[in-house]
Write a protein that holds these residues in place. Structure first.
Motif, PDB file in Angstrom:
ATOM      1  N   LEU A 200      31.464  -1.472  38.528  1.00 52.29           N
ATOM      2  CA  LEU A 200      32.275  -0.581  37.703  1.00 52.29           C
ATOM      3  C   LEU A 200      31.501   0.633  37.199  1.00 52.29           C
ATOM      4  CD1 LEU A 200      34.205  -3.232  35.558  1.00 52.29           C
ATOM      5  CD2 LEU A 200      35.041  -1.969  37.554  1.00 52.29           C
ATOM      6  N   LEU A 201      30.201   0.472  37.006  1.00 56.13           N
ATOM      7  CA  LEU A 201      29.404   1.562  36.439  1.00 56.13           C
ATOM      8  C   LEU A 201      28.699   2.356  37.533  1.00 56.13           C
ATOM      9  CD1 LEU A 201      27.698  -0.257  33.423  1.00 56.13           C
ATOM     10  CD2 LEU A 201      29.723   1.214  33.369  1.00 56.13           C
ATOM     11  N   PRO A 202      28.641   3.682  37.395  1.00 56.80           N
ATOM     12  CA  PRO A 202      27.833   4.475  38.323  1.00 56.80           C
ATOM     13  C   PRO A 202      26.356   4.182  38.103  1.00 56.80           C
ATOM     14  CG  PRO A 202      28.670   5.848  36.554  1.00 56.80           C
ATOM     15  CD  PRO A 202      29.331   4.515  36.397  1.00 56.80           C
ATOM     16  N   PRO A 203      25.507   4.442  39.103  1.00 55.85           N
ATOM     17  CA  PRO A 203      24.084   4.074  39.001  1.00 55.85           C
ATOM     18  C   PRO A 203      23.383   4.523  37.718  1.00 55.85           C
ATOM     19  CG  PRO A 203      24.588   4.727  41.236  1.00 55.85           C
ATOM     20  CD  PRO A 203      25.837   4.987  40.431  1.00 55.85           C
ATOM     21  N   PRO A 204      23.554   5.782  37.239  1.00 55.99           N
ATOM     22  CA  PRO A 204      22.853   6.162  36.002  1.00 55.99           C
ATOM     23  C   PRO A 204      23.274   5.317  34.809  1.00 55.99           C
ATOM     24  CG  PRO A 204      23.644   8.111  37.174  1.00 55.99           C
ATOM     25  CD  PRO A 204      24.280   6.935  37.821  1.00 55.99           C
ATOM     26  N   ASP A 205      24.585   5.071  34.684  1.00 51.52           N
ATOM     27  CA  ASP A 205      25.070   4.260  33.561  1.00 51.52           C
ATOM     28  C   ASP A 205      24.615   2.814  33.706  1.00 51.52           C
ATOM     29  OD1 ASP A 205      26.321   6.493  32.576  1.00 51.52           O
ATOM     30  OD2 ASP A 205      28.313   5.957  33.317  1.00 51.52           O
ATOM     31  N   ARG A 206      24.567   2.324  34.946  1.00 52.62           N
ATOM     32  CA  ARG A 206      24.117   0.962  35.181  1.00 52.62           C
ATOM     33  C   ARG A 206      22.652   0.811  34.791  1.00 52.62           C
ATOM     34  NH1 ARG A 206      26.105   0.555  40.038  1.00 52.62           N
ATOM     35  NH2 ARG A 206      24.196   0.817  41.249  1.00 52.62           N
ATOM     36  N   THR A 207      21.858   1.831  35.062  1.00 50.40           N
ATOM     37  CA  THR A 207      20.448   1.792  34.676  1.00 50.40           C
ATOM     38  C   THR A 207      20.298   1.780  33.161  1.00 50.40           C
ATOM     39  OG1 THR A 207      19.794   2.977  36.690  1.00 50.40           O
ATOM     40  CG2 THR A 207      18.237   2.992  34.854  1.00 50.40           C
ATOM     41  N   LEU A 208      21.052   2.622  32.472  1.00 53.04           N
ATOM     42  CA  LEU A 208      21.009   2.655  31.012  1.00 53.04           C
ATOM     43  C   LEU A 208      21.474   1.331  30.415  1.00 53.04           C
ATOM     44  CD1 LEU A 208      22.360   6.260  30.273  1.00 53.04           C
ATOM     45  CD2 LEU A 208      20.010   5.424  29.984  1.00 53.04           C
ATOM     46  N   PHE A 209      22.504   0.763  31.026  1.00 51.21           N
ATOM     47  CA  PHE A 209      23.015  -0.530  30.567  1.00 51.21           C
ATOM     48  C   PHE A 209      21.935  -1.604  30.696  1.00 51.21           C
ATOM     49  CE2 PHE A 209      25.180  -4.568  31.530  1.00 51.21           C
ATOM     50  CZ  PHE A 209      25.975  -4.698  30.402  1.00 51.21           C
TER      51      PHE A 209
ATOM     52  N   ALA B  57      17.638  -5.058  28.275  1.00 58.20           N
ATOM     53  CA  ALA B  57      16.219  -5.414  28.214  1.00 58.20           C
ATOM     54  C   ALA B  57      15.652  -5.145  26.819  1.00 58.20           C
ATOM     55  CB  ALA B  57      15.438  -4.626  29.264  1.00 58.20           C
ATOM     56  N   LEU B  58      16.066  -4.047  26.207  1.00 57.90           N
ATOM     57  CA  LEU B  58      15.600  -3.698  24.867  1.00 57.90           C
ATOM     58  C   LEU B  58      16.026  -4.748  23.848  1.00 57.90           C
ATOM     59  CD1 LEU B  58      14.486  -1.647  22.751  1.00 57.90           C
ATOM     60  CD2 LEU B  58      16.767  -0.625  22.730  1.00 57.90           C
ATOM     61  N   VAL B  59      17.290  -5.148  23.917  1.00 62.96           N
ATOM     62  CA  VAL B  59      17.801  -6.156  22.979  1.00 62.96           C
ATOM     63  C   VAL B  59      17.080  -7.484  23.180  1.00 62.96           C
ATOM     64  CG1 VAL B  59      19.847  -7.528  22.381  1.00 62.96           C
ATOM     65  CG2 VAL B  59      20.054  -5.055  22.711  1.00 62.96           C
ATOM     66  N   SER B  60      16.872  -7.876  24.437  1.00 62.41           N
ATOM     67  CA  SER B  60      16.175  -9.131  24.723  1.00 62.41           C
ATOM     68  C   SER B  60      14.728  -9.089  24.247  1.00 62.41           C
ATOM     69  CB  SER B  60      16.212  -9.421  26.230  1.00 62.41           C
ATOM     70  OG  SER B  60      17.532  -9.585  26.687  1.00 62.41           O
ATOM     71  N   ARG B  61      14.050  -7.951  24.466  1.00 64.46           N
ATOM     72  CA  ARG B  61      12.648  -7.835  24.064  1.00 64.46           C
ATOM     73  C   ARG B  61      12.500  -7.878  22.555  1.00 64.46           C
ATOM     74  NH1 ARG B  61       8.451  -8.631  22.752  1.00 64.46           N
ATOM     75  NH2 ARG B  61       6.429  -7.774  23.400  1.00 64.46           N
ATOM     76  N   GLU B  62      13.432  -7.267  21.834  1.00 65.19           N
ATOM     77  CA  GLU B  62      13.347  -7.251  20.365  1.00 65.19           C
ATOM     78  C   GLU B  62      13.411  -8.658  19.798  1.00 65.19           C
ATOM     79  OE1 GLU B  62      14.420  -7.310  16.267  1.00 65.19           O
ATOM     80  OE2 GLU B  62      15.838  -7.870  17.855  1.00 65.19           O
ATOM     81  N   LYS B  63      14.214  -9.520  20.409  1.00 64.05           N
ATOM     82  CA  LYS B  63      14.351 -10.891  19.917  1.00 64.05           C
ATOM     83  C   LYS B  63      13.082 -11.708  20.130  1.00 64.05           C
ATOM     84  CE  LYS B  63      18.156 -11.725  22.229  1.00 64.05           C
ATOM     85  NZ  LYS B  63      19.357 -12.434  22.749  1.00 64.05           N
ATOM     86  N   LEU B  64      12.218 -11.258  21.054  1.00 63.67           N
ATOM     87  CA  LEU B  64      11.015 -12.025  21.396  1.00 63.67           C
ATOM     88  C   LEU B  64       9.740 -11.471  20.784  1.00 63.67           C
ATOM     89  CD1 LEU B  64      11.715 -12.629  25.200  1.00 63.67           C
ATOM     90  CD2 LEU B  64      11.828 -14.339  23.381  1.00 63.67           C
ATOM     91  N   ILE B  65       9.858 -10.434  19.959  1.00 61.54           N
ATOM     92  CA  ILE B  65       8.652  -9.773  19.446  1.00 61.54           C
ATOM     93  C   ILE B  65       7.735 -10.747  18.721  1.00 61.54           C
ATOM     94  CG2 ILE B  65       7.844  -8.189  17.649  1.00 61.54           C
ATOM     95  CD1 ILE B  65       9.817  -6.146  18.633  1.00 61.54           C
ATOM     96  N   GLU B  66       8.242 -11.472  17.749  1.00 59.37           N
ATOM     97  CA  GLU B  66       7.381 -12.370  16.970  1.00 59.37           C
ATOM     98  C   GLU B  66       6.828 -13.492  17.833  1.00 59.37           C
ATOM     99  OE1 GLU B  66       9.076 -13.824  13.391  1.00 59.37           O
ATOM    100  OE2 GLU B  66       9.563 -11.840  12.596  1.00 59.37           O
ATOM    101  N   GLN B  67       7.661 -14.075  18.680  1.00 53.24           N
ATOM    102  CA  GLN B  67       7.221 -15.189  19.511  1.00 53.24           C
ATOM    103  C   GLN B  67       6.098 -14.769  20.460  1.00 53.24           C
ATOM    104  OE1 GLN B  67      10.215 -16.768  22.126  1.00 53.24           O
ATOM    105  NE2 GLN B  67       9.072 -18.628  22.576  1.00 53.24           N
ATOM    106  N   LEU B  68       6.269 -13.626  21.120  1.00 54.86           N
ATOM    107  CA  LEU B  68       5.248 -13.185  22.067  1.00 54.86           C
ATOM    108  C   LEU B  68       4.001 -12.666  21.363  1.00 54.86           C
ATOM    109  CD1 LEU B  68       7.343 -11.460  24.886  1.00 54.86           C
ATOM    110  CD2 LEU B  68       6.444 -13.795  24.784  1.00 54.86           C
ATOM    111  N   ASP B  69       4.165 -12.034  20.212  1.00 51.62           N
ATOM    112  CA  ASP B  69       2.994 -11.597  19.443  1.00 51.62           C
ATOM    113  C   ASP B  69       2.150 -12.800  19.037  1.00 51.62           C
ATOM    114  OD1 ASP B  69       3.739  -8.986  19.681  1.00 51.62           O
ATOM    115  OD2 ASP B  69       4.304  -8.701  17.581  1.00 51.62           O
ATOM    116  N   ASP B  70       2.804 -13.854  18.560  1.00 50.20           N
ATOM    117  CA  ASP B  70       2.082 -15.072  18.168  1.00 50.20           C
ATOM    118  C   ASP B  70       1.424 -15.720  19.377  1.00 50.20           C
ATOM    119  OD1 ASP B  70       2.843 -14.722  15.551  1.00 50.20           O
ATOM    120  OD2 ASP B  70       4.514 -16.151  15.640  1.00 50.20           O
ATOM    121  N   LEU B  71       2.119 -15.728  20.507  1.00 50.52           N
ATOM    122  CA  LEU B  71       1.561 -16.337  21.713  1.00 50.52           C
ATOM    123  C   LEU B  71       0.317 -15.582  22.176  1.00 50.52           C
ATOM    124  CD1 LEU B  71       2.244 -18.636  23.753  1.00 50.52           C
ATOM    125  CD2 LEU B  71       3.346 -16.888  25.156  1.00 50.52           C
ATOM    126  N   ARG B  72       0.379 -14.263  22.102  1.00 44.46           N
ATOM    127  CA  ARG B  72      -0.779 -13.458  22.505  1.00 44.46           C
ATOM    128  C   ARG B  72      -1.982 -13.740  21.599  1.00 44.46           C
ATOM    129  NH1 ARG B  72      -1.378  -8.580  25.258  1.00 44.46           N
ATOM    130  NH2 ARG B  72       0.874  -8.182  25.275  1.00 44.46           N
TER     131      ARG B  72
END
Length: 219
Positions: free
Chosen positions: A149-158, A163-178
């Motif tokens: 449904l989305l053109p390539p540029p919009d699909r990339t932004l989507f 990825a941004l939302v998923s990464r934000e949820k893992l900040i504390e967990q991955l920081d502690d793991l590191r």
């Protein structure tokens, strides 16, 4: 089970991991942290709900392929309710009707048909996976209506938004793991297998299983 059997391409995987980790350290984590700091909790929750709702078609398809028809019904009703009453999925109204969210992906489906995990691989930009789950990611992308449904540029932004939302949820967990791990690469690998064990069992790890047994479920 030896580490070599899980990770026969460790040398190459570590090289890709080093690149991914550098990009994460200097680009993705700072952006995700800024997003988390700026956005109020209710807004982050709503955005997460919307992205999760958009996964419903792929989850529904995998529920059917796995013969989990009850879960497929729940997924369908959740998508219907949250896409309408929940304002395009921003609000998880379905939970108020005891329709709880669950994940299902094609890697999990292949596991259900006794397809082995194959070697551990580190995918550029995307992170860890087994060969089976890497194929699963591709199939899930084809099952996602936004692919068409989305053109390539919009699909990339989507995709970047997810990825941004998923990464934000893992900040504390991955920081502690590191901070606490001697070998960050090996710690990420163990975390991946542990998380996949939970998903492959549809959230129900075996009672009393130790870490090694749970990790082996990724195979």
């Amino acid at each position: 089970e030896s580490s070599d059997r899980k990770d026969p391409f460790e040398t190459v995987n570590r090289m890709i991991f080093a690149v991914n980790d550098t990009l994460d350290t200097y680009i993705f984590r700072p952006i995700a942290w800024t997003y988390g700091w700026i956005m109020p909790e209710f807004a982050k929750r709503s955005i997460n709900n919307a992205f999760r709702n958009l996964k419903s078609p792929a989850i529904f398809g995998n529920d059917l392929l796995q013969g989990e028809f009850g879960d497929a019904g729940v997924t369908f009703l959740r998508f219907l309710i949250n896409s309408t009453v929940g304002v395009a999925g921003l609000f998880d109204i379905a939970e108020e009707f005891d329709l709880e969210h669950h994940d299902a992906d094609f890697g999990q489906t292949l596991h259900g048909y006794n397809i082995g995990a194959g070697p551990y691989i580190m995918i550029p930009f995307l992170g860890p996976a087994s060969a089976r789950d890497g194929v699963g990611k591709l199939v899930d992308a084809f099952m996602d209506p936004n692919t068409y449904l989305l053109p390539p540029p919009d699909r990339t932004l989507f995709g970047l938004g997810k990825a941004l939302v998923s990464r934000e949820k893992l900040i504390e967990q991955l920081d502690d793991l590191r901070k606490t791990s001697v070998d960050y690469y090996a710690a990420i690998r163990s975390l991946y297998y542990q998380d996949r064990a939970r998903i492959l069992r549809r959230g129900r790890p075996p009672a009393g299983a130790d870490f090694e047994e749970v990790s082996k479920a990724g195979e």
